[in-house]
Motif scaffolding. Structure first.
Motif, short mmCIF file in Angstrom:
data_model
loop_
_atom_site.label_atom_id
_atom_site.label_comp_id
_atom_site.label_asym_id
_atom_site.label_seq_id
_atom_site.Cartn_x
_atom_site.Cartn_y
_atom_site.Cartn_z
N GLN A 1 22.11 -18.98 -4.57
CA GLN A 1 20.89 -18.88 -3.76
C GLN A 1 21.08 -17.93 -2.59
O GLN A 1 20.18 -17.15 -2.25
N LEU A 2 22.26 -17.95 -1.97
CA LEU A 2 22.52 -17.06 -0.84
C LEU A 2 22.45 -15.60 -1.28
O LEU A 2 21.80 -14.78 -0.64
N ILE A 3 23.11 -15.28 -2.39
CA ILE A 3 23.14 -13.89 -2.85
C ILE A 3 21.76 -13.44 -3.31
O ILE A 3 21.29 -12.34 -2.95
N LEU A 4 21.09 -14.28 -4.10
CA LEU A 4 19.78 -13.91 -4.62
C LEU A 4 18.75 -13.73 -3.51
O LEU A 4 17.88 -12.85 -3.58
N THR A 5 18.84 -14.57 -2.48
CA THR A 5 17.89 -14.46 -1.36
C THR A 5 18.07 -13.15 -0.61
O THR A 5 17.10 -12.46 -0.28
N LEU A 6 19.32 -12.78 -0.34
CA LEU A 6 19.58 -11.54 0.38
C LEU A 6 19.16 -10.33 -0.44
O LEU A 6 18.62 -9.35 0.10
N ILE A 7 19.39 -10.38 -1.75
CA ILE A 7 18.98 -9.27 -2.62
C ILE A 7 17.46 -9.12 -2.59
O ILE A 7 16.92 -8.02 -2.48
N ALA A 8 16.76 -10.24 -2.70
CA ALA A 8 15.30 -10.19 -2.79
C ALA A 8 14.66 -9.81 -1.46
O ALA A 8 13.80 -8.92 -1.41
N TYR A 9 15.08 -10.46 -0.37
CA TYR A 9 14.37 -10.24 0.90
C TYR A 9 14.57 -8.82 1.42
O TYR A 9 13.66 -8.23 2.00
N GLY A 10 15.76 -8.28 1.25
CA GLY A 10 16.03 -6.93 1.75
C GLY A 10 15.15 -5.87 1.12
O GLY A 10 14.92 -4.81 1.71
N SER A 11 14.63 -6.14 -0.08
CA SER A 11 13.80 -5.14 -0.76
C SER A 11 12.41 -5.01 -0.16
O SER A 11 11.70 -4.04 -0.43
N GLY A 12 11.98 -6.01 0.63
CA GLY A 12 10.64 -5.98 1.20
C GLY A 12 9.61 -6.71 0.36
O GLY A 12 8.41 -6.55 0.57
N VAL A 13 10.06 -7.54 -0.57
CA VAL A 13 9.16 -8.27 -1.43
C VAL A 13 8.35 -9.27 -0.61
O VAL A 13 8.85 -9.83 0.36
N PRO A 14 7.07 -9.50 -0.96
CA PRO A 14 6.28 -10.49 -0.22
C PRO A 14 6.70 -11.91 -0.57
O PRO A 14 6.20 -12.52 -1.51
N GLY A 15 7.64 -12.43 0.19
CA GLY A 15 8.13 -13.78 -0.03
C GLY A 15 8.78 -14.30 1.24
O GLY A 15 9.19 -13.52 2.10
N GLY A 16 8.88 -15.64 1.35
CA GLY A 16 9.36 -16.25 2.58
C GLY A 16 10.78 -16.79 2.48
O GLY A 16 11.39 -16.81 1.40
N LEU A 17 11.29 -17.24 3.62
CA LEU A 17 12.66 -17.74 3.72
C LEU A 17 12.72 -19.25 3.89
O LEU A 17 13.82 -19.80 3.96
N PHE A 18 11.58 -19.91 3.99
CA PHE A 18 11.60 -21.36 4.17
C PHE A 18 12.27 -22.05 2.98
O PHE A 18 13.17 -22.87 3.13
N ALA A 19 11.78 -21.76 1.77
CA ALA A 19 12.31 -22.41 0.57
C ALA A 19 13.79 -22.11 0.34
O ALA A 19 14.57 -23.03 0.05
N PRO A 20 14.23 -20.84 0.46
CA PRO A 20 15.67 -20.60 0.33
C PRO A 20 16.50 -21.36 1.37
O PRO A 20 17.59 -21.85 1.05
N ALA A 21 16.00 -21.43 2.60
CA ALA A 21 16.74 -22.16 3.64
C ALA A 21 16.86 -23.63 3.27
O ALA A 21 17.92 -24.25 3.47
N LEU A 22 15.80 -24.22 2.75
CA LEU A 22 15.85 -25.62 2.36
C LEU A 22 16.80 -25.83 1.18
O LEU A 22 17.54 -26.83 1.12
N THR A 23 16.79 -24.91 0.23
CA THR A 23 17.70 -25.03 -0.92
C THR A 23 19.15 -24.88 -0.49
O THR A 23 20.03 -25.64 -0.92
N LEU A 24 19.44 -23.90 0.36
CA LEU A 24 20.79 -23.73 0.87
C LEU A 24 21.24 -24.96 1.66
O LEU A 24 22.39 -25.41 1.54
N GLY A 25 20.33 -25.50 2.47
CA GLY A 25 20.67 -26.69 3.23
C GLY A 25 20.94 -27.89 2.34
O GLY A 25 21.85 -28.69 2.60
N ALA A 26 20.13 -28.03 1.27
CA ALA A 26 20.34 -29.14 0.35
C ALA A 26 21.69 -29.02 -0.34
O ALA A 26 22.42 -30.03 -0.49
N ALA A 27 22.08 -27.82 -0.78
CA ALA A 27 23.38 -27.63 -1.44
C ALA A 27 24.52 -27.89 -0.47
O ALA A 27 25.52 -28.55 -0.81
N LEU A 28 24.40 -27.37 0.75
CA LEU A 28 25.46 -27.58 1.74
C LEU A 28 25.60 -29.06 2.08
O LEU A 28 26.72 -29.60 2.16
N GLY A 29 24.46 -29.72 2.31
CA GLY A 29 24.51 -31.15 2.61
C GLY A 29 25.09 -31.95 1.47
O GLY A 29 25.85 -32.91 1.69
N TYR A 30 24.74 -31.59 0.24
CA TYR A 30 25.27 -32.31 -0.93
C TYR A 30 26.79 -32.18 -0.99
O TYR A 30 27.50 -33.16 -1.27
#
Length: 878
Positions: free
Chosen positions: A316-345
């Motif tokens: 998720q970390l790698i895919l988020t950085l690849i996608a967001y850097g391109s300028g695609v219309p998408g947000g960071l809320f969902a990736p942050a929640l997914t990363l937090g869920a994995a880290l917490g788990y």
């Protein structure tokens, strides 16, 4: 357009302002929820189709292909139609709320919606919550244009739309409100809070009813627990989330910089490349990774193991950085929640491994996953309260409150310590946008209301009047419009524009006013701020607004009133406080028979110009059957009382006696007085009020060296506060000075016209003033730009008819335009070329002050010519 009459009707029906605000908030919540549901459904449908087809075709070929094609389409749409929709959208909303001029309208909302569906449905590892925030804010911004309001109210509506979008995306109305207060506006007021609460509530309810939940599982049924021995591990979770969250923010900026520096292609190709790479990576991951939402749900239901959680975090970390850097219309809320869920788990599994051999109770990995969502979200967005509430609202589980508080607060402190500042501020700074925090200042426009500035005495017309009667009222008044009343209630308004349309319709003089007036006029209430009033004046390009309570007319407010209030406020700020002035005291006066129909006040101070000013006053008085009131003001220190200070009046009396002699010669009643005062302007204003003055005629030197002043202290005050006609005279150098045997004369008169309200006032004075010349010639002119091939002569022709027919001016009158790049340069060149003796300018109180701001045209003309300049400002009702 079809929607304008409907919205105007709704706006009228929903007064007062509070009802309209409630309606706007509800409407914003509704449309934001519908947009959120549409975005979720679109992304879900495209994503499901992509996953299903990947089972039929080779995944390593199908997934990159969909990412490439849909990414290209999304990038092309954003680049060509609305570049403002690139990225999350939250930084753009925050910039608009910070008064940065970035487009936020229906076009932005539609492009963000379609582009988000294409990009996120193609498998790019970003979230739809950020785009939903921008879509909600854009829809609210568009509604604020259809329901015209003040800029401050518009900001609050945009913030409410953003909160409603977040609430609809997560089904978390409280979090939507808190995000507005904590991150976007960073302010707390009753109106902001109320509007955001209502819009977020409506958005969440509608989204829930239509199936717009963020997750497709019931989190309230997920088992959680909490033990005291878990506290150190939640602290560790908070520290890890803070450190990694700060690094994640830096990684987002680094990704954007990488694309900008090394990928030198357009946005469509960058997004297509990101889709291609993301598709290749996902194709070789477990099947559950083909659905981003499914990964998060897999972690928080406890079905994953530590290896899946670790892979999820890294991928998720790698895919988020690849996608967001391109300028695609998408947000960071969902990736942050997914990363937090994995880290917490992972932290939860680690705790279980450490405490199980000791036979101690340990928290469930699911509890840590949910707490990690809030902690990592907080570290990224730097909104700890929102991070706590958003997860709590999603789960409605009170067992999570303490874990969320420990993890979120700790992560916030650590992240802020390592890399201070919000990610959204850094994204704006990366794009060269810096939002300056507003320092609270005393803004006169937001402090004063219409009640404190409006004119309570209003000239009105009865709805029963005829067209002929209305035309007579306009000819006798300097006003350009009148409210129309019926039994004290406002039923319409009639302006000079309405009368100009009458000529095209060829109506008879007996036509009732009800057929001419504009019904249902735009109004304000006494509690409206000047900011709201000024916005409506600018929005509708009008000069006045009736002030009503219910339907009862209580006053009228004009641009001039607002400018006067601002000028008085500035003068108070720039002035040096001192003892308040006492009323002036009359120490000498003479009275003549009161036989005139009005009075002209002539302040006399300079013996060299007094006789010429009196000649002008006498010329007007003879034409209008007026009396003349002469005044001399003697100033004393503010430490002394005018009523108790001894003054010598011998020299002043001699000058006033000359005025009395001239009055007998001209057979005009001349009254004289000497006043002792602290302030000259105050003494003159008191005289105007006590003696019922109709016109004040006074000398003006043509310029002032006083910083911050327009015409000088005394004249500035009289222009703003005198409720009679004001005539300023700057005597020229070309005419010879008067002598007892040869009075001063003026033969060639230039009268510039612009169609303003006081041009007619200047026209009314001309029949009397031109008698000062032996064979007077009058030229009416209007300055046009060089580019205008066929100047509009309507104003000049109307002024000529008014002079010759209505005023019965027997002198030669010529109407001819002049072309020039600027008004002042054109008139100065014309005066010098044609050698005009007098220039008569008509300017309102508003016009005078605006001239000062925009270059002070009267002063430029007065100082640029040697001729006499007469500046006229019509009476105003205070």
């Amino acid at each position: 357009m079809w929607h304008l009459p409907l919205f105007r009707y709704i706006r009228q029906q929903l007064r007062p302002r509070r009802r309209l605000a409630i309606f706007e908030a509800c409407l914003i919540g509704l449309v934001s929820a519908l947009a959120a549901v549409l975005l979720k459904a679109g992304v879900g449908w495209l994503g499901a189709w992509r996953v299903q087809q990947s089972l039929l075709f080779p995944a390593w070929l199908w997934l990159p292909g969909v990412g490439l094609s849909c990414g290209f389409l999304a990038g092309w749409l954003v680049e060509r139609v609305a570049p403002e929709t690139s990225g999350s959208g939250i930084p753009q909303v925050k910039a608009v709320l910070g008064r940065v001029p970035i487009a936020l309208n229906l076009r932005v909302a539609l492009v963000k919606l379609v582009g988000g569906i294409l990009a996120l449905g193609s498998g790019l590892a970003l979230g739809r919550e950020g785009p939903t925030v921008q879509v909600g804010a854009a829809l609210a911004s568009q509604l604020s244009r259809w329901f015209p309001t003040s800029p401050d109210h518009r900001r609050q509506l945009i913030a409410a739309g953003a909160g409603a979008g977040l609430a609809a995306a997560f089904n978390t109305p409280i979090a939507g409100v808190l995000f507005v207060v904590e991150e976007l506006l960073q302010e707390f007021s009753d109106f902001t809070l109320g509007t955001a609460i209502l819009a977020s509530f409506i958005g969440a309810v509608v989204s829930r009813l239509l199936g717009g939940r963020s997750l497709d599982i019931n989190l309230s049924s997920v088992p959680t627990n909490f033990f005291v021995q878990d506290i150190p591990f939640y602290l560790v979770l908070g520290i890890l989330a803070g450190v990694i969250g700060a690094l994640f923010n830096q990684g987002v900026i680094a990704s954007l910089s990488f694309y900008r520096r090394f990928i030198h292609v357009g946005l469509p190709f960058r997004v297509a490349l990101a889709g291609l790479v993301s598709g290749l990576i996902v194709a070789f991951l477990p099947l559950s990774f083909r659905d981003n939402t499914g990964v998060r749900e897999f972690l928080i239901t406890g079905e994953a193991n530590w290896s899946i959680a670790a892979i999820s975090f890294v991928a998720q970390l790698i895919l988020t950085l690849i996608a967001y850097g391109s300028g695609v219309p998408g947000g960071l809320f969902a990736p942050a929640l997914t990363l937090g869920a994995a880290l917490g788990y992972l932290v939860g599994v680690s705790e279980h491994s450490l405490l199980s051999p000791l036979h101690l109770n340990s928290g469930l990995p699911v509890t840590y996953a949910l707490a990690g969502m809030g902690a990592f979200f907080t570290a990224v967005a730097r909104v700890p309260i929102t991070g706590i509430i958003i997860v709590f609202e999603m789960t409605t589980n009170f067992n999570l409150v303490l874990p969320l508080m420990i993890g979120s607060v700790t992560s916030y402190l650590v992240a802020e310590r390592l890399v201070p500042g919000s990610l959204y501020d850094k994204l704006l700074a990366w794009n060269g946008i810096t939002i300056e925090k507003e320092v609270p200042t005393k803004n006169i426009l937001t402090q004063l209301t219409a009640k404190g500035v409006m004119q309570a005495r209003v000239e009105t017309l009865s709805v029963e009047m005829t067209l002929d009667e209305v035309m007579q009222m306009f000819s006798r008044s300097h006003h350009r419009g009148f409210p129309v009343v019926n039994d004290g209630k406002l039923v319409g308004i009639v302006t000079q524009s309405d009368l100009s349309k009458v000529r095209e319709r060829n109506l008879s003089g007996e036509t009732p006013l009800s057929e001419i007036m504009s019904s249902d006029p735009l109004t304000v209430t006494p509690i409206h701020t000047l900011s709201n009033v000024l916005y409506l004046l600018d929005r509708y390009k009008i000069g006045r607004l009736p002030v009503v309570e219910g339907r009862r007319l209580v006053g009228i407010i004009t641009r001039a009133d607002i400018i006067r209030a601002e000028a008085e406020h500035l003068n108070c700020e720039n002035g040096v406080p001192g003892p308040s002035p006492e009323p002036s005291c009359i120490v000498y006066q003479t009275r003549s028979p009161c036989v005139g129909t009005g009075r002209i006040l002539v302040p006399i101070a300079n013996p060299d110009t007094a006789e010429t000013l009196l000649q002008m006053a006498a010329a007007i008085a003879r034409d209008r059957h007026y009396e003349i009131e002469c005044i001399q003001v003697m100033l004393v220190s503010r430490n002394n009382s005018p009523a108790e200070t001894q003054v010598r009046t011998a020299k002043s009396r001699r000058l006033l006696r000359q005025a009395e002699v001239l009055g007998k010669k001209w057979k005009i009643s001349v009254h004289t007085q000497i006043r002792v005062a602290h302030d000259t302007a105050q003494a003159i204003l008191e005289t105007i009020k006590e003696r019922h003055i109709d016109i004040i005629l006074m000398g003006w030197k043509g310029s002032t060296s006083t910083p911050g002043k327009i015409f000088g202290d005394v004249v500035d005050t009289l222009i703003r506060q005198a409720n009679c006609d004001v005539v300023l005279v700057k005597l020229g150098n070309t005419s010879h000075f008067s002598t007892p045997s040869s009075p001063r004369t003026f033969n060639r008169w230039l009268v510039p016209m612009a169609g303003g309200p006081n041009a007619s006032v200047a026209i009314k004075l001309l029949p009397g003033l031109v008698t000062l010349g032996k064979e007077p010639q009058v030229r009416l002119t209007q300055v046009f730009k060089q580019s205008e091939t066929e100047p509009d002569m309507t104003v000049l022709e109307e002024a000529t008819r008014q002079l010759i027919h209505r005023r019965k001016l027997s002198s030669t009158v010529v109407a001819a335009p002049v072309k020039a790049d600027s008004v002042s340069e054109g008139l100065i060149n014309l005066v010098k070329t044609e050698q005009y003796d007098v220039v008569v300018l008509g300017a309102s109180r508003e016009g005078m002050l605006q001239h000062a701001i925009l270059g002070n045209i009267p002063e430029a003309i007065a100082s640029g010519v040697d001729s006499t300049v007469i500046l006229v400002r019509g009476a105003t009702t205070n």
